[in-house]
Design a protein around this motif. Structure first.
Motif, PDB file in Angstrom:
ATOM      1  N   LEU A1505       3.433  -3.026  -2.454  1.00 11.13           N
ATOM      2  CA  LEU A1505       2.491  -3.641  -1.152  1.00 11.13           C
ATOM      3  C   LEU A1505       1.095  -3.907  -1.817  1.00 11.13           C
ATOM      4  N   ASN A1506       0.679  -3.141  -2.793  1.00  9.29           N
ATOM      5  CA  ASN A1506      -0.596  -3.199  -3.579  1.00  9.29           C
ATOM      6  C   ASN A1506      -0.652  -4.724  -4.239  1.00  9.29           C
ATOM      7  N   SER A1507       0.462  -4.767  -4.992  1.00  2.00           N
ATOM      8  CA  SER A1507       0.773  -6.120  -5.634  1.00  2.00           C
ATOM      9  C   SER A1507       0.727  -7.183  -4.911  1.00  2.00           C
ATOM     10  N   THR A1508       1.334  -7.341  -3.733  1.00  3.66           N
ATOM     11  CA  THR A1508       1.691  -8.388  -2.893  1.00  3.66           C
ATOM     12  C   THR A1508       0.261  -8.548  -2.056  1.00  3.66           C
ATOM     13  N   GLY A1509      -0.570  -7.464  -2.038  1.00  2.00           N
ATOM     14  CA  GLY A1509      -1.666  -7.460  -1.105  1.00  2.00           C
ATOM     15  C   GLY A1509      -1.319  -7.540   0.244  1.00  2.00           C
ATOM     16  N   PHE A1510      -0.373  -7.257   0.871  1.00  2.00           N
ATOM     17  CA  PHE A1510       0.411  -7.182   2.088  1.00  2.00           C
ATOM     18  C   PHE A1510       0.394  -8.722   2.629  1.00  2.00           C
ATOM     19  N   ILE A1511       0.464  -9.505   1.663  1.00  2.00           N
ATOM     20  CA  ILE A1511       0.707 -10.866   1.989  1.00  2.00           C
ATOM     21  C   ILE A1511       2.209 -11.311   2.091  1.00  2.00           C
ATOM     22  N   MET A1512       2.725 -11.754   3.343  1.00  2.00           N
ATOM     23  CA  MET A1512       3.957 -11.644   3.351  1.00  2.00           C
ATOM     24  C   MET A1512       4.899 -12.571   2.363  1.00  2.00           C
ATOM     25  N   VAL A1513       5.666 -12.198   1.398  1.00  2.00           N
ATOM     26  CA  VAL A1513       6.434 -13.079   0.601  1.00  2.00           C
ATOM     27  C   VAL A1513       7.733 -13.496   1.393  1.00  2.00           C
ATOM     28  N   ASP A1514       8.080 -14.581   1.079  1.00  2.00           N
ATOM     29  CA  ASP A1514       9.176 -15.200   1.822  1.00  2.00           C
ATOM     30  C   ASP A1514      10.394 -14.190   1.391  1.00  2.00           C
ATOM     31  N   GLU A1515      10.790 -13.254   2.056  1.00  2.00           N
ATOM     32  CA  GLU A1515      11.651 -12.228   1.570  1.00  2.00           C
ATOM     33  C   GLU A1515      13.093 -12.366   2.828  1.00  2.00           C
ATOM     34  N   GLY A1516      13.295 -13.528   3.110  1.00  2.00           N
ATOM     35  CA  GLY A1516      14.298 -13.504   4.158  1.00  2.00           C
ATOM     36  C   GLY A1516      13.615 -13.704   5.624  1.00  2.00           C
ATOM     37  N   PRO A1517      14.187 -13.676   6.790  1.00  2.00           N
ATOM     38  CA  PRO A1517      13.672 -13.684   7.965  1.00  2.00           C
ATOM     39  C   PRO A1517      12.582 -12.730   8.311  1.00  2.00           C
ATOM     40  N   ALA A1518      11.406 -13.008   8.276  1.00  2.00           N
ATOM     41  CA  ALA A1518      10.259 -12.017   8.543  1.00  2.00           C
ATOM     42  C   ALA A1518       9.793 -11.521   9.800  1.00  2.00           C
ATOM     43  N   ASN A1519      10.935 -12.334  10.596  1.00  2.00           N
ATOM     44  CA  ASN A1519      10.812 -11.766  12.307  1.00  2.00           C
ATOM     45  C   ASN A1519      11.643 -10.493  12.499  1.00  2.00           C
ATOM     46  N   LEU A1520      12.157  -9.559  11.274  1.00  2.00           N
ATOM     47  CA  LEU A1520      12.933  -8.534  11.982  1.00  2.00           C
ATOM     48  C   LEU A1520      12.229  -7.395  12.099  1.00  2.00           C
ATOM     49  N   SER A1521      12.193  -6.449  12.671  1.00  2.00           N
ATOM     50  CA  SER A1521      11.200  -5.209  12.670  1.00  2.00           C
ATOM     51  C   SER A1521      11.777  -4.237  11.301  1.00  2.00           C
ATOM     52  N   ARG A1522      13.145  -4.434  11.514  1.00  2.00           N
ATOM     53  CA  ARG A1522      13.809  -3.648  10.325  1.00  2.00           C
ATOM     54  C   ARG A1522      13.872  -4.572   9.000  1.00  2.00           C
ATOM     55  N   PRO A1523      13.559  -3.785   7.972  1.00  2.00           N
ATOM     56  CA  PRO A1523      13.964  -5.014   6.855  1.00  2.00           C
ATOM     57  C   PRO A1523      15.338  -5.180   6.743  1.00  2.00           C
ATOM     58  N   VAL A1524      15.647  -6.370   6.400  1.00  2.00           N
ATOM     59  CA  VAL A1524      17.173  -6.716   6.364  1.00  2.00           C
ATOM     60  C   VAL A1524      17.822  -6.174   5.180  1.00  2.00           C
ATOM     61  N   THR A1525      18.753  -5.320   5.403  1.00  2.00           N
ATOM     62  CA  THR A1525      19.226  -4.822   4.238  1.00  2.00           C
ATOM     63  C   THR A1525      20.804  -5.211   4.522  1.00  2.00           C
ATOM     64  N   LEU A1582      -2.359   1.748  -1.571  1.00  2.00           N
ATOM     65  CA  LEU A1582      -2.674   1.178  -0.361  1.00  2.00           C
ATOM     66  C   LEU A1582      -4.012   0.892   0.109  1.00  2.00           C
ATOM     67  N   LEU A1583      -5.070   1.750  -0.207  1.00  2.00           N
ATOM     68  CA  LEU A1583      -6.365   1.698   0.146  1.00  2.00           C
ATOM     69  C   LEU A1583      -7.157   0.832  -0.770  1.00  2.00           C
ATOM     70  N   GLU A1584      -6.431   0.393  -1.859  1.00  2.00           N
ATOM     71  CA  GLU A1584      -7.027  -0.383  -2.998  1.00  2.00           C
ATOM     72  C   GLU A1584      -6.951  -1.895  -2.411  1.00  2.00           C
ATOM     73  N   VAL A1585      -6.261  -2.095  -1.593  1.00  2.00           N
ATOM     74  CA  VAL A1585      -6.130  -3.523  -0.959  1.00  2.00           C
ATOM     75  C   VAL A1585      -6.952  -3.943   0.361  1.00  2.00           C
ATOM     76  N   PRO A1586      -7.749  -4.929   0.204  1.00  2.00           N
ATOM     77  CA  PRO A1586      -8.502  -5.144   1.454  1.00  2.00           C
ATOM     78  C   PRO A1586      -7.963  -4.907   2.753  1.00  2.00           C
ATOM     79  N   TRP A1587      -6.709  -5.446   2.969  1.00  2.00           N
ATOM     80  CA  TRP A1587      -6.268  -5.598   4.597  1.00  2.00           C
ATOM     81  C   TRP A1587      -5.927  -4.155   5.156  1.00  2.00           C
ATOM     82  N   PRO A1588      -5.156  -3.346   4.276  1.00  2.00           N
ATOM     83  CA  PRO A1588      -4.943  -2.131   4.727  1.00  2.00           C
ATOM     84  C   PRO A1588      -6.378  -1.185   4.926  1.00  2.00           C
ATOM     85  N   ARG A1589      -7.356  -1.405   4.267  1.00  2.00           N
ATOM     86  CA  ARG A1589      -8.756  -0.919   4.238  1.00  2.00           C
ATOM     87  C   ARG A1589      -9.235  -1.229   5.362  1.00  2.00           C
ATOM     88  N   SER A1590      -9.340  -2.461   5.822  1.00  2.00           N
ATOM     89  CA  SER A1590      -9.937  -2.844   7.121  1.00  2.00           C
ATOM     90  C   SER A1590      -8.996  -2.462   8.229  1.00  2.00           C
TER      91      SER A1590
END
Length: 2032
Positions: A1505-1525, A1582-1590
């Motif tokens: 999450l740190n490496s993506t900066g919490f920016i949603m990567v297109d990893e399948g349908p982003a609309n599921l509360s559970r990750p699609v496995t 996590l706290l190294e990334v601005p979004w979770p810090r905010s």
């Protein structure tokens, strides 16, 4: 003995002693003489020989005791051997005369026995020297034999054995006579004589060929007769004799001249000889009733043991070759009609044959040979099955197979199947190839037997399948499916229903022993099957019984799967139970009116099955037994109880055919009632009791063998009174039959419901009638305590009455039953602490127990004594206790019969057993008096034995009170030991127990030096010596146990040099002294237990003594172990023993002994231990994989490491897998041990260097061997060994990954083994590999990749591919894989894979970060050391490809873990179908797998999450509360819950935060430091990334909660790394809050830009009031945490602690490097706190912050924190600067308060300066620096007020006066900053200090600087003056420059002075010149004016400039001059 230290006996000392002391004195002299003679010079012996022989002869004629006579004989022989042997014939004649003597008086007997003993030993030692007289001696002995009593006969036989040993082949002339005499003695009525005769014949057969040729049949017949009525020792002795003779007959050791017409014996003939005895059971022993007499069973057991001896002597290789022949011959025994005429005989017979097979195949064959034997057995089964099929096949008249053959085949099949099962279970996964071998079709063959018409064969086949399942867990599911399918297909065949249901039940039972379990769906299948069978039972009467039984059997077995499986099926089960019983008692009465015998049989079978299922519920699923379930079962039970009453009438009405069903039904009712609380069925007590009384005392009862009933009720130590049959013996399996009464032992068909019990061995339930009695006894014990007083008294009186009225055998049976039932009651009462009742109950109770105490059965007496002990415990009435003891004393005084005396003697010792010991000295004295008398009653050995046993108990119970009797007791024991005949072994055993108790009672007092203690100690040692020399193994075991106790309390006095060899001799089955036979299990146990204790203290000595022994041993019977010890020491012999033994306790002791030996000697004998482990590992017939195919194998083919060929040349061969697994555990232990030892073990360079200087050995030098062993184990057939190998590999990687390779710098030592590691791992990722092996391999993979050993990406890819393949397997999901195991194994494997990937990813990210960090010095080091991160960015690239998939799976796993850690009250919220990787049913099994993996996965997810900066990567349908496995198990989320990327990110953040906080809060996280670290690092990432810090900044409550968790962590964890990580996190949280506040302020300012500043709302904590609420305030939480940290490191800061020992009053608390980092981090956090407060809030926080800052500063300044304070200061000053520059100090609302507080702080600082100035070692520089920071960064309002300003100036003035050039230098530097500071600050300082500065510089010309420090000070002073000049206004500056320039010129030197000046002066000159050249041109006007006005200055300056110009020219020319000599190649780099 001190007086007797010479060859001759000190007769004077001896004559002064009393009679018994004299015997001890003589015995000790003889012991001493025996040791001394071999070491004495021959001349000395000859000189004293005459006198010595006279003295010995005097002893001989003085009636010596048994131990003395043996020693005497040995000493006499030694005298003649060492000295002059010519006179020996005189002694022989003397002995012969004594033997011939006609004196028959008892007093002469000891002398005659001694003469016999002497004769034997003389011939044994002197041999052919006495050849002339030997015929006469033998004739004399044989003649004496005829009239001798038993002791004499025994001694003569032993004497003749010795004569034969000594003379060897020379004695051939007397062989026939001896044979005749010994043959007669074999059937002597005395057992000791039989044993002696067997030994004599065993010696005779060495030379007398006729014994195993022409006379073989006669000897065999005599041996069979000798077995009749024999005891255990006789059976062991004679079986050894007969077995040896038969082995010689088959395989003669010496060739014999063939007589005409004779031929070699064949195996068939030898076995026929045995079978004649086996089948006939001796001559005509069948009674009219047909039941075999006990005598014939003795013969059978004896022949069984003989057969085992016979095969063992011929050895494993012979057995391998002849197994098929032996097997068919043995099977003829069980299939013979005569052997199986009656069920009990058939069971007994099968037992014997099974024992022969187990004892030979199990211990003599290696794994390869066992597999061959299994094939052979399988073929036999197939053949038998065909015979039966032919018989059953209608119309097949040609086969002519009779029903008798079918009956016979069942017994053959049972033996064959049980042995096959045992073999497969032992072989475990090693036998996998056997199942795959289609040529034999093993599983098909076994399954085909399930259709056999005989129940016993079907059950044996079912058990065999269960063994397959236990050995190879992958087969469970396959076999279950197969059996279920066949059962469905063959529902209408009764045999199939019975057979397959038994098989399924057995397989379900096997699951309990398979850790990997089975799938839950299998439970549903079985449930449906069972229901189907029960529902359809009534449809077809032909198979009603089988279906009913089968259905309930399946349901009962199903409960063993546990509550999680069964809770789903419980409602259906309750329904089935309801259907099995009538609805009410009224319906039951209606039932009785209808039905026939068949329906009743079915009904009773059904109800018995239903009750059995209930019992199974109670045993296996107690959690499901809620009040509701019990209330639904109770009506059914009351119906069952009501039916008990009617059974008699039903049996009367419908005949005896339902009798068995009725018995089983009663048994089941009793069993279930015993398990429930009696309160629940109180109303049924009347019925139940009536039935119980009938079953215990009624007219129809069958005798239940007391051995099935009583031993469990006896006190465990009392069982020793009942002979070795009940002790630990190897033949326990068949010996049990002799004690088992008429039933002949148990067998599976007596109770098929035991087939699913959790047991390794096949269950042997008793016949229903016997089992019923045992159950009745148990139930009576449970119910009786709950009855009323009246009823209790009535029942007990009834019991007494029964016993009184009955006679004969029936009386004994009833007495045993009622005594057992009442003792069971008393045990229950004692355990539940209930009352027995008043006087009226006590009276019959006592009379019942006293009757049993005087019963003729010894076991009954033991139970009665235990019952009395319990009665006394329950009543707990001192008067009652005393009355019982007085009564026993009276009885003992009056009674003369042995039975009464033995019973009451035992009662005396038992009464106080449960009253916490004996506390009355008078009672002890009385007991001792009586028991001493009884133990000396030599007319009755039985009384002696019981009395001595009782005495040993009294000693134990009396504790310290016994001390006054110790000496007398030791004397008594020793006297009896020296006088008890060898024939009374049982007395010697009791004496041994007594001695043991006395030694324990003495305890550590035995170390004392007092005269009394020395006497006692000598008595102990003499007693042990007597027992060690005994012929009896149990007595020897006692001796060893006593010596072990002695060694514990007084180790100095136990001579290991003699003890260890004697122990090893027993283990080696090879004794020099006496022909010991270590076939006694209890003796081997004692030996190993003793060795274990010795090895704990003195492992090295033990090992050395053992090796020394073997070197001295004469080469006679060169056994295997003897060779082993020579090659590999005692430890090697123990490994061999471990492989042969099967007793769990013994194996554990052997392992512990080895572990102790290793822990003390592994480092010193490293090579030896590693070679030993390697030999053990490679000692399988086909060890490991022969070669390995690598993709590019040529590169790596290092043959020494690669081909794990089996090295059969090693000292071991064919070891079992379990032993090899233990050897791998040993390797891991050795590595762990070396870790605590010399660092050179893990450093190749150091090891090689040390090896040159000393002959030390280091682990790293054996790395190739370690890798090879791990590889061999990891690629073995056995799964357990593979796991052990992978574990070892993991340990090796962890310990050696960072060890550099000295020969190739930049590389590590493990690099060369990468091919081996890859090859060892590959098989574990095979499709068929069990999940636990794959999971372990994943762990090894990740460790290998993360270790950084491999730097080449191509090499890395190989191991990476293995992990990638497992990831692919996980993605496919569990639905696709065939469900061989429980669903939780999928969880285990998946999480292992995800964890492994997580570890690799973490390593890759950390590696890339290290490289990216600017100027990383690590980079430089690692490049040199070769430990750079593996392939650096390459590794990250490898992971990156799968990261999208991995991140989804990781998040899914974390979500699962989050759900599983919810408290139990939220369990209803768990998804009904389970999570991504677990199913709802396996929640409990899945938890441990999640708990071991979640932390690493959490860390990896956070990094991702740190490496993506919490920016949603297109990893399948982003609309599921559970990750699609791919494994989400169909939990599609409805479209209504579409979530925005923001929501998904928030969920993820909360998931990680939630899991971390939950774990960090849990109190159990103490042992999981790694997990805590992972959590903290994840949160940091996590706290190294601005979004979770905010997010965290916005949520005050969340931040506060995080802080409180972190605070708790700081307080409870001492680890510095954790504390640093916590502070870093706190910093990040504070930082997040700062950003939040800044953003708010900024947006407010933008919004209200036009408005007045006053109206801007105040953001930050404290709002308008400045109040901070504890628990809700972030600032307060952070303050608390920092304060906690600071006070823990610097207690002086706290006013409370300042006076305490830890505070100022105490020692200086020195801070380490890490402590300093912690303090600095805490201060940095503190300094940021005001900025997140509102102005008012900041005012309330500031005092605390300043107090702590100044406090730490003060400690640092005083130097009270130790040498590291230099690291603290920059941090403190930085924090101070941060506070001073805080925006709050300038905010309008707080400005005034801040100014005030900062002034106070400055005041405090100055005050502390003032007070501390007095103390030495104060750091002035730091103090000045902090003042400067105040002056520069605080507003002028703070510092410009008086008196602060003045005091600051004074401080600087004082520092300028300092004599320390360093302080001066720093002061000038600080003045520079001050002078350059803001004018209001600088002006007063310039005015105050400028003059002082000038005067100091003017003085420099007179005293020039001498060193670099002074030079620096002057240069800094010039800088300060320069700063002062430039601080002035433009207008005043020229005047000041005019002051500066002369000073600079004054520092110049003239040419002459420059040449001779010191370096510092020269440097000063140069720097002054440079300054002049720089400043002059800037102020040219002033400069010129000055030069004009001061010509001397001008001249000085010009000279200096000129000199400087010349020196520059010289330097420029210099290279040209030297150029001629310089090399032609110029180096571009200056290396200096």
């Amino acid at each position: 003995m001190e007086q007797a230290h010479s060859l001759l006996l000190n007769e004077e000392a001896c004559s002064q002693l009393r009679e018994h002391q004299r015997a001890e004195f003589v015995f000790e002299w003889l012991r001493f003489l025996k040791k001394l003679l071999p070491a004495t010079d021959r001349a000395d012996v000859k000189q004293n020989q005459k006198r010595l022989v006279e003295q010995l002869t005097t002893v001989l004629t003085g009636s010596p005791g048994p131990p003395t006579r043996l020693l005497l004989a040995q000493c006499l022989a030694l005298v003649y051997r060492v000295g002059d042997s010519l006179m020996s014939s005189l002694t022989v004649d003397r002995c012969n005369d004594i033997i011939r003597s006609k004196d028959d008086s008892p007093s002469f007997l000891p002398t005659r026995l001694a003469a016999v003993a002497c004769l034997g030993v003389l011939y044994e030692q002197l041999g052919r020297l006495l050849i002339n007289s030997f015929k006469e001696s033998v004739a004399n002995l044989l003649k004496a034999m005829k009239s001798a009593e038993s002791q004499g006969r025994c001694e003569i036989m032993l004497c003749i054995e010795r004569i034969l040993k000594g003379l060897g082949v020379s004695a051939v002339s007397c062989h026939r006579d001896i044979y005749k005499a010994a043959r007669t003695s074999l059937t002597d009525r005395s057992m000791a004589v039989r044993c002696a005769a067997a030994k004599c014949l065993l010696e005779l057969q060495r030379e007398a060929v006729f014994l195993w040729s022409s006379e073989l049949e006669n000897v065999a017949t005599v041996c069979f007769r000798a077995f009749e009525g024999s005891n255990y020792d006789v059976r062991v002795g004679i079986s050894k004799l007969l077995g040896t003779l038969l082995a010689s007959a088959l395989d003669p050791r010496q060739t014999i001249a063939p007589r005409p017409g004779t031929k070699r014996n064949s195996l068939k003939e030898v076995m026929e000889l045995l079978s004649s005895g086996f089948l006939r059971g001796g001559a005509g022993f069948l009674r009219a009733s047909g039941d075999m007499l006990k005598g014939s069973r003795d013969v059978r057991v004896g022949i069984t043991q003989t057969c085992v001896v016979f095969v063992s002597i011929l050895g494993g290789a012979w057995l391998e070759t002849h197994f098929s022949c032996l097997l068919s011959l043995l099977m003829e025994w069980v299939s013979h009609a005569r052997a199986t005429q009656y069920p009990a005989d058939a069971v007994s017979c099968r037992c014997c044959v099974s024992f022969i097979l187990r004892a030979t195949l199990g211990s003599l064959l290696g794994e390869k040979a066992q597999i061959a034997a299994a094939k052979e057995i399988c073929q036999l089964i197939d053949k038998q099955k065909r015979v039966v099929d032919a018989a059953l096949h209608e119309g097949n008249m040609e086969a002519r197979v009779s029903p008798a053959d079918v009956a016979a085949s069942q017994h053959v099949l049972v033996c064959a199947l049980l042995e096959l099962g045992s073999l497969l279970q032992d072989l475990s996964s090693t036998a996998a190839p056997l199942l795959l071998d289609t040529s034999i079709g093993m599983l098909d063959t076994v399954i085909s037997v399930l259709l056999h018409p005989s129940a016993s064969a079907r059950l044996a086949a079912a058990w065999c399948l269960r063994c397959v399942a236990v050995g190879m867990p992958a087969q469970v599911a396959v076999l279950l499916d197969r059996c279920a399918e066949r059962l469905n297909a063959l529902k209408s065949c009764p045999e199939a229903v019975a057979g397959y249901s038994a098989a399924i039940a057995a397989l379900l039972g096997a699951v309990q022993l398979c850790p990997l379990g089975i799938s839950h769906s299998k439970g549903k299948v079985v449930m449906t099957l069972a229901e189907d069978l029960l529902r359809s039972a009534a449809q077809n009467s032909r198979i009603s019984i089988q279906r009913t039984q089968g259905g309930w059997l399946l349901l009962s077995a199903l409960f063993t799967l546990g509550p999680t499986v069964m809770e789903h099926h419980l409602p259906r089960l309750l329904l089935l139970w309801k259907c099995a019983f009538p609805l009410s008692v009224k319906d039951l009465e209606n039932e009785l009116r209808r039905g026939d015998s068949f329906t009743w049989q079915v009904t009773l079978e059904g109800r018995a099955g239903a009750l059995c299922a209930m019992k199974s519920l109670v045993v296996h699923c107690k959690d499901l037994l809620t009040d509701d379930v019990i209330s639904r079962l109770l009506p059914l039970l009351s119906c069952a109880v009501a039916l008990l009453n009617q059974l008699t009438s039903i049996i009367k009405a419908y005949g005896n055919q339902i009798k068995n069903a009725a018995t089983v039904f009663r048994l089941r009712v009793y069993e279930i009632l015993t398990m429930l609380q009696p309160k629940t069925y109180e109303e049924s007590f009347g019925t139940v009791l009536k039935q119980l009384l009938n079953d215990l005392t009624g007219p129809e009862i069958t005798a239940c063998a007391e051995l099935n009933l009583l031993p469990s009720l006896c006190y465990i130590q009392d069982l020793a009174l009942l002979g070795p049959g009940l002790q630990d013996v190897d033949q326990h399996y068949i010996e049990e039959q002799l004690h088992g009464g008429g039933s002949g032992g148990g067998t599976l068909e007596y109770d098929p419901f035991t087939i699913f019990e959790k047991a390794q061995e096949v269950p042997t339930p008793l016949p229903p009638a016997s089992a019923l009695t045992a159950a009745a006894v148990q139930l009576f014990g449970v119910i009786f305590p709950h009855l009323g007083i009246q009823q209790k008294a009535q029942i007990l009186e009834q019991f007494c009455e029964f016993v009184r009225q009955l006679k004969g055998a029936r009386q004994q049976t009833v007495q045993i039953h009622v005594a057992a039932a009442f003792c069971c009651t008393l045990k229950c009462l004692a355990l539940s602490r209930r009352e027995l009742g008043s006087e009226e109950v006590q009276k019959p109770a006592l009379s019942l127990l006293l009757g049993a105490l005087e019963g003729s059965n010894p076991l009954l007496r033991c139970v009665a004594a235990e019952g009395l002990a319990r009665l006394v415990q329950v009543l707990n009435d001192p008067n009652f206790t005393v009355s019982i003891t007085l009564m026993s004393f009276d009885k003992l005084k009056m009674a003369r019969d042995a039975i009464t005396r033995t019973g009451h003697a035992l009662a005396l010792s038992a009464v106080y057993r449960y009253l916490s010991g004996i506390s009355s000295p008078q009672y002890i004295s009385a007991c001792v008096g009586v028991l001493f008398t009884l133990s000396q009653d030599s007319t009755s050995p039985e009384v002696q034995m019981w009395a001595l046993h009782a005495l040993s108990m009294v000693v134990d119970l009396a504790g310290p009170l016994y001390h006054s009797h110790l000496e007398a007791s030791f004397t008594l024991v020793l006297r009896l030991l020296l006088s008890t005949p060898h024939t009374h072994v049982e007395v010697q055993q009791s004496l041994g127990r007594c001695l043991n108790a006395l030694i324990t009672s003495m305890g550590p007092d035995l170390q004392g030096e007092g005269a009394g203690v020395c006497v006692v100690r000598t008595s102990c040692l003499v007693g042990c010596a007597v027992m060690q020399d005994s012929q009896d193994c149990l007595v020897q075991a006692q001796a060893i146990s006593c010596l072990q106790q002695l060694h514990m309390f007084a180790p100095r006095f136990v001579n290991l040099a003699s003890l260890v060899p004697s122990l090893c001799e027993i283990l080696l089955d090879y004794s020099v002294l006496i022909n010991l036979c270590s076939s006694y299990l209890s003796l081997r146990c004692a030996v190993v237990a003793c060795l274990r204790q010795l090895a704990q203290r003195e492992a090295v000595e033990v090992s050395e003594h053992a090796v020394a022994l073997v070197k001295e041993l004469p080469r006679r019977d060169n056994t295997q172990l003897d060779v082993t010890i020579k090659e590999v020491g005692l430890e090697g012999a123990l490994f061999s023993l471990l492989d042969r033994e099967s007793d769990p306790r013994l194996c554990r002791d052997i392992q512990e002994t080895l572990v102790h030996m290793m822990s003390l000697a592994a480092e010193s004998k490293l090579a030896h231990w590693l070679k030993l482990c390697k030999d053990v590992l490679s000692a399988s017939a086909d060890s490991a994989v022969e070669t390995l195919q690598e993709e590019d194998g040529d590169r790596y083919d290092d043959s020494s490491v690669f081909h794990a060929k089996s090295e059969s040349s090693g000292p071991f061969n064919n070891l079992r897998w379990s032993t090899r697994v233990f050897s791998m555990e040993c390797v891991c232990r050795i590595i762990a041990q070396c870790e605590n030892g010399d660092p050179a073990h893990f450093n190749m360079a150091l090891a090689q260097e040390q090896r040159l200087h000393e002959s030390a050995d280091f682990l790293v030098l054996h790395l190739a061997d370690l890798i090879r062993m791990a590889f061999m184990a990891a690629t073995d057939h056995s799964d357990q060994l593979r796991l052990a190998g992978l574990q070892t590999l993991l340990v090796i990687i962890r310990k050696f990954s960072s060890v550099p390779e000295p020969e190739f710098p930049g590389h590590v030592i493990l690099e060369q083994y990468q091919a081996n590691v890859g090859a060892a791992l590959r098989p574990a990722f095979h499709v068929d590999a069990p999940p636990n092996v794959t999971a372990k391999a994943c762990q090894v993979c990740s460790a290998w990749i993360a270790s950084g050993v491999i730097s080449d990406l191509r090499d890395l890819r190989r191991v990476h591919q293995l992990l990638a393949s497992s990831l692919a397997k996980v993605q496919v999901g569990r639905d696709v894989t065939s469900q061989l195991y429980n669903e939780s194994t999928f969880t285990m494997e998946t999480l292992a894979v995800l964890k492994a990937w997580a570890e690799v990813y973490i390593t890759a990210v950390q590696g890339s970060r290290q490289r990216e960090s600017p100027g990383s010095h690590l980079q430089h080091q690692s490049d040199e050391a070769g430990t750079a991160d593996p392939a650096g960015a390459g590794l990250l690239k490898l992971v990156q490809t799968d990261l999208a998939t991995l991140s989804r799976l990781w998040l899914a796993a974390l979500q699962d873990h989050g759900l599983l850690t919810l408290p139990s009250q939220y369990s209803s919220q768990l998804p009904s179908t389970g999570g991504s990787f677990y199913t709802a049913e396996t929640v409990e099994q899945a938890r441990p797998h999640y708990s071991s993996a979640w932390a690493t996965i959490l860390h990896a997810t956070a990094l991702w999450l740190n490496s993506t900066g919490f920016i949603m990567v297109d990893e399948g349908p982003a609309n599921l509360s559970r990750p699609v496995t791919p494994t989400s198990m169909g939990q599609s989320t409805s479209l209504s819950s579409v979530k925005s990327p923001e929501d998904v990110s928030t969920d993820r953040l909360h998931l990680i935060l939630g899991i971390s906080v939950e774990f960090l809060c849990s109190p159990h996280s103490g042992d999981q430091m790694e997990n805590i670290n992972s959590c903290l690092q994840a949160l940091q990432a996590l706290l190294e990334v601005p979004w979770p810090r905010s997010k965290v900044g916005n949520d005050q409550a969340l931040s506060v909660e995080l802080l409180s968790v972190l605070h708790r962590l700081i307080v409870t964890r001492e680890s510095p790394s954790i504390q640093l990580a916590v502070l870093e996190l706190v910093r990040q949280i504070v930082c997040a809050a700062q950003e939040h506040v800044k953003e708010k302020r900024h947006s407010a300012e933008v919004d209200d830009g036009a408005a007045e500043k006053e109206t801007v709302p105040e953001f930050g904590e404290g709002r308008d009031t400045g109040g901070l609420v504890p628990g809700k305030s972030l600032v307060f939480g952070a303050l608390e945490l920092c304060l906690c940290m600071l006070v823990r490191k610097l207690p002086q800061l706290s006013p409370k602690l300042a006076g305490s020992p830890t505070g100022r009053g105490g020692q200086t608390c020195f801070l380490s490097n890490t402590d300093c980092r912690l303090v600095t981090s805490a201060l940095a956090i503190l300094s940021e706190l005001p900025s997140i407060c509102s102005p008012e809030g900041s005012v309330s926080v500031l005092p605390t912050v300043l107090y702590l800052l100044l406090g730490v500063l003060r400690e640092a300044v005083k130097g009270s924190v130790g040498a590291e304070s230099g690291q603290l200061v920059p941090g403190i000053l930085q924090a101070l600067r941060t506070v001073l520059t805080s925006p709050m100090s300038r905010a309008e609302k707080s400005h005034g308060a801040w100014t005030e507080l900062l002034r106070c702080a400055l005041h405090t600082l100055l005050e502390s300066w003032h007070t501390d100035k007095m103390e030495p070692g104060v750091d002035e520089v730091t103090m000045l620096t902090s003042l400067t920071i105040f002056l520069l960064y605080a507003s002028a309002e703070v510092t410009a007020v008086e008196p602060l300003q003045t005091r600051c100036i004074q401080a600087f003035r004082a520092s300028l006066e300092s004599k320390d050039p360093v302080v001066l230098s720093r002061s000038y530097q600080l003045l520079v900053s001050l002078f350059q500071g803001p004018a209001p600050v600088a002006r007063p300082f310039i005015l105050a200090l400028g003059g002082r500065l000038l005067s100091q510089l003017e003085e420099v010309e007179k005293s020039r600087p001498q060193g670099p420090a002074e030079l620096q000070a002057v240069q800094d002073a010039i800088r300060a003056l320069e700063a002062l000049v430039f601080a002035a206004d433009e207008t005043h500056r020229p005047q000041l420059v005019a002051v500066l320039l002369p000073i600079l010129i004054s520092l110049l030197l003239d040419e002459n002075a420059l040449a001779s000046a010191p370096a510092a002066s020269r440097s000063l000159h140069e720097s002054a010149l440079r300054d002049l050249m720089r400043i002059g041109p800037q102020h040219s006007a002033v400069f010129k004016a000055l030069m004009a006005s001061a010509p001397h200055m001008k001249a000085r300056l010009e000279a200096a400039v000129k000199g400087n110009q010349e020196s520059v020219n010289t330097k420029a020319q210099a290279p040209r001059v030297i150029n001629k000599n310089t090399p032609s190649i110029q180096l571009k780099i200056n290396f200096l």
